[in-house]
Design an enzyme around this catalytic site. Structure first.
Site, PDB file in Angstrom:
ATOM      1  N   ASP A  89       0.856  -1.189   0.000  1.00 41.15           N
ATOM      2  CA  ASP A  89       0.000   0.000   0.000  1.00 41.15           C
ATOM      3  C   ASP A  89       0.888   1.232   0.000  1.00 41.15           C
ATOM      4  O   ASP A  89       2.064   1.161  -0.370  1.00 41.15           O
ATOM      5  CB  ASP A  89      -0.884  -0.033   1.260  1.00 41.15           C
ATOM      6  CG  ASP A  89      -2.209   0.683   1.068  1.00 41.15           C
ATOM      7  OD1 ASP A  89      -2.182   1.912   0.885  1.00 41.15           O
ATOM      8  OD2 ASP A  89      -3.261   0.032   1.106  1.00 41.15           O
ATOM      9  N   HIS A 137      -3.383   6.345   3.501  1.00 44.90           N
ATOM     10  CA  HIS A 137      -4.134   5.133   3.169  1.00 44.90           C
ATOM     11  C   HIS A 137      -3.494   3.886   3.766  1.00 44.90           C
ATOM     12  O   HIS A 137      -4.164   3.061   4.404  1.00 44.90           O
ATOM     13  CB  HIS A 137      -4.214   5.017   1.646  1.00 44.90           C
ATOM     14  CG  HIS A 137      -5.117   3.961   1.114  1.00 44.90           C
ATOM     15  ND1 HIS A 137      -4.715   2.647   0.943  1.00 44.90           N
ATOM     16  CD2 HIS A 137      -6.402   4.010   0.682  1.00 44.90           C
ATOM     17  CE1 HIS A 137      -5.700   1.939   0.426  1.00 44.90           C
ATOM     18  NE2 HIS A 137      -6.746   2.748   0.258  1.00 44.90           N
ATOM     19  N   SER A 140     -11.167  -0.757   0.363  1.00 40.68           N
ATOM     20  CA  SER A 140      -9.837  -0.668   0.977  1.00 40.68           C
ATOM     21  C   SER A 140      -9.917  -0.841   2.485  1.00 40.68           C
ATOM     22  O   SER A 140      -9.018  -1.394   3.111  1.00 40.68           O
ATOM     23  CB  SER A 140      -9.205   0.697   0.696  1.00 40.68           C
ATOM     24  OG  SER A 140      -8.522   0.717  -0.520  1.00 40.68           O
TER      25      SER A 140
END
Length: 662
Positions: free
Chosen positions: A232, A282, A476
């Site tokens: 990620d 994120h 996600s």
């Protein structure tokens, strides 16, 4: 980045021991080898591909020349730019290639298996960005020594990447709704772990719309031997709620400048980063859901974050998005290979190729062969004593499309869909073909609680106005819930001394679920006009941490719908004659009855367990019966044997009995 001298000397020593690539579709070139059409060698298209670079796979017969040429270049300390093969170098000269290197660097103790998988045959070429990619690919595909040419297709996060910083507010109602053994002050806002229909989150919140983790934590909260690779954005390894659970590399490598302490930034080819322009937090948010440190008196909880005693699972940061650098096939494949070679047993991937671009497994294998081979390499590694293989988990994607994105949709990987605190699909989630299981991904708009209906986890203060915590939404955010549940399962299996094949464990994970379909009758919600289109398309159901631990423990689960008297047949547990047995005792503690809102003690009725639960939760119950006759044997009376089974009762909300809209 790479220590080329070390790579090439070691590679030359291994040449004699090279194995044939098990995924090779074409035999080694020889006098009788069939010619391969140029068009068949070009795997994908240049749409949305990185300029000035191409990935090629050489035939095995070309490798000795390549590696000898690399050795010669290393001796003069110059960059490798030519292959040593005349037909290939003519093209490299015309393209003005400035770099030619192995995609996967020499892997030390893992080099033999790297070569056995054929990964040593993948090379990446660098040249001027002005060069026409398609023409370059056609020319390279026209030489016999190259078997595949792949464009570096860009990848995307499965989230809108909008963050909503957490603002601490006193809310007595919310606090009272959530009870847990951990002291993390903001756990009560994490509805995705414990949802008791909190109206502050959404007026449409439904009790039990969560992953049922509170009771699982009483059995295990994580094990440091389980390593989860977060592929990620970079994970902020200094975050106060993550630092204690970060993986620490016991042998940092010169190939990574001895700086791959907690992982590596494959996008920027440097140490992990998280505060650059373009970063969103994120990866840090995803990591927090998997294993933010539990019971440490600060922040939030992670699914497998331990009990505050150093026992959480470990987080490895394999960074493929960095600032404005977008991940692509080269970067992600390198990250996956690194995770496999450094001990990860779970691959957490909240990104992919948008739904609809690939519509079958064969298309994915053909058009993304290097990605596929790297993932298969990870799946083949046995980095956890409890699991014979590597578990790969992807988010399904956020295009509201009736199919999963890829690689998530591939049949051997787990694809995760998303639901909201209202126990209904999130408006953005992909669903349908290729989707395997659902988890909380939240919905930060359209529900009354606003961002509070999103998923609360860790953030990077550098990119979120100074906030260490905040809300995000997306598949996600759903994906790391399943990764965390899987990590809990492996942790419990280690404690119990159990070991499973990859297929066995995936089966247990995908059957440890609560149903969602009964809620998907005709009807709508604020953000979805017709929820019935999702029926049968969200996967097997909603992931349930406690049920997975019960499967590992060997304790059968009885699923009970809230608010209704249930008559549950026990045939599969007591045999085909269950309804004719004489039952002598049912044991359930007063504490467990109160927890599930059971007013009348459970009893047997016509050979079925009669029970009514009014609160969501999990508890144990024991049922005893007589095997042979109607009375147990005593010292003076011949009779049957008393047999006892223990069950886990899982009480959750369900739709109306007729499947209609609630």
């Amino acid at each position: 980045m790479h220590n080329k001298t070390k790579l090439l000397i070691f590679a030359s020593l291994l040449l004699a021991a090279c194995s044939t690539d098990p995924m090779q579709e074409i035999p080694n070139r020889g006098d009788s080898a069939p010619e391969i059409e140029t068009s068949d060698k070009i795997c994908n298209t240049s749409d949305d591909a990185v300029a000035g670079s191409l990935i090629v796979k050489f035939g095995e017969e070309a490798i000795p020349s390549l590696e000898q040429n690399a050795l010669n270049a290393a001796k003069t300390r110059s960059a490798l730019t030519r292959s040593g093969i005349e037909s290939v170098d003519d093209i490299l000269n015309d393209l003005h290639v400035t770099s030619l290197e192995r995609v996967f660097p020499e892997a030390g103790e893992h080099e033999a298996r790297t070569r056995a998988a054929g990964l040593h045959r993948w090379y990446v070429l660098g040249f001027a960005s002005e060069e026409d990619l398609d023409k370059a690919a056609e020319r390279l595909a026209d030489v016999a020594e190259i078997s595949k040419v792949q464009f570096r297709t860009r990848l995307y996060r499965a989230s809108d990447c909008k963050t909503y910083p957490f603002q601490a507010t006193a809310n007595g109602q919310t606090r009272a709704l959530v009870t847990a053994d951990f002291n993390d002050p903001n756990l009560f806002w994490q509805w995705h772990y414990i949802n008791n229909a909190d109206q502050a989150v959404a007026t449409t919140s439904v009790a039990g719309a969560d992953i049922n983790v509170a009771d699982a934590w009483k059995l295990t909260a994580g094990n440091p031997e389980v390593i989860v690779a977060i592929v990620d954005e970079g994970v902020k390894y200094t975050h106060p709620d993550l630092a204690a659970n970060m993986w620490i590399n016991p042998n940092p490598s010169p190939e990574y400048k001895n700086q791959d302490i907690h992982g590596w930034n494959f996008a920027a080819d440097g140490p992990i980063s998280w505060g650059q322009k373009g970063d969103s937090g994120h990866g840090t948010h995803v990591a927090g859901t998997v294993a933010a440190v539990n019971n440490n008196g600060i922040g939030v909880c992670g699914v497998a974050g331990g009990t505050g005693k150093g026992d959480g699972v470990r987080l490895m940061s394999c960074q493929i998005f960095s600032g404005d650098l977008t991940g692509d096939a080269l970067v992600s494949s390198r990250a996956v290979k690194y995770a496999a070679d450094h001990g990860a047993s779970i691959l957490q991937c909240s990104w992919g190729i948008k739904a609809g671009i690939y519509t079958s497994d064969n298309m994915f294998i053909k058009q993304s062969p290097m990605d596929y081979e790297a993932l298969q390499y990870f799946a083949a590694q046995k980095n956890c004593e409890a699991l014979d293989g590597g578990l790969i988990i992807f988010s399904a994607g956020n295009e509201s499309t009736a199919m999963s994105g890829y690689p998530a949709g591939y049949r051997d990987y787990i694809s995760v869909t998303s639901f909201s605190p209202d126990y209904l699909p999130a408006n953005y989630t992909n669903y349908g073909s290729g989707c395997n299981i659902a988890a909380p991904g939240g919905e930060t708009s359209g529900l009354s609680g606003g961002e509070k209906a999103g998923v609360l986890s860790t953030l990077c203060s550098e990119t979120s106005n100074g906030a260490d915590y905040g809300y995000m939404q997306g598949t996600s955010m759903a994906c790391p819930h399943v990764s965390g549940v899987a990590a809990l399962g492996l942790s419990y299996a280690l404690e119990k001394g159990k070991r499973y094949s990859l297929d066995e464990f995936k089966t247990m994970l995908l059957t440890s679920v609560n149903e969602i379909d009964s809620r998907l009758g005709e009807g709508s919600k604020a953000t979805i006009a017709d929820v019935s289109i999702y029926r049968g398309k969200m996967g097997t159901g909603i992931t349930d941490a406690y049920q997975l631990l019960m499967q590992i423990e060997g304790t059968p689960c009885l699923r009970v719908a809230l608010g209704e008297v249930q008559l549950i047949p026990l045939t599969q547990h007591f045999g085909q004659g269950a309804e004719d047995l004489t039952y002598t005792d049912i044991q359930m503690s007063a504490k467990d009855m109160e927890k599930l809102g059971i007013k009348a003690a459970p009893k047997m009725y016509n050979g079925k367990l009669m029970i009514k639960c009014t609160k969501p939760g999990s508890a144990k119950i024991k049922v005893s019966a007589i095997a042979g006759g109607t009375k147990p044997g005593t010292g003076v009376v011949m009779g049957g044997m008393v047999i006892t089974k223990e069950f886990a009762v899982i009480a959750r909300s369900a739709g109306a009995a007729n499947g209609g809209w609630l």
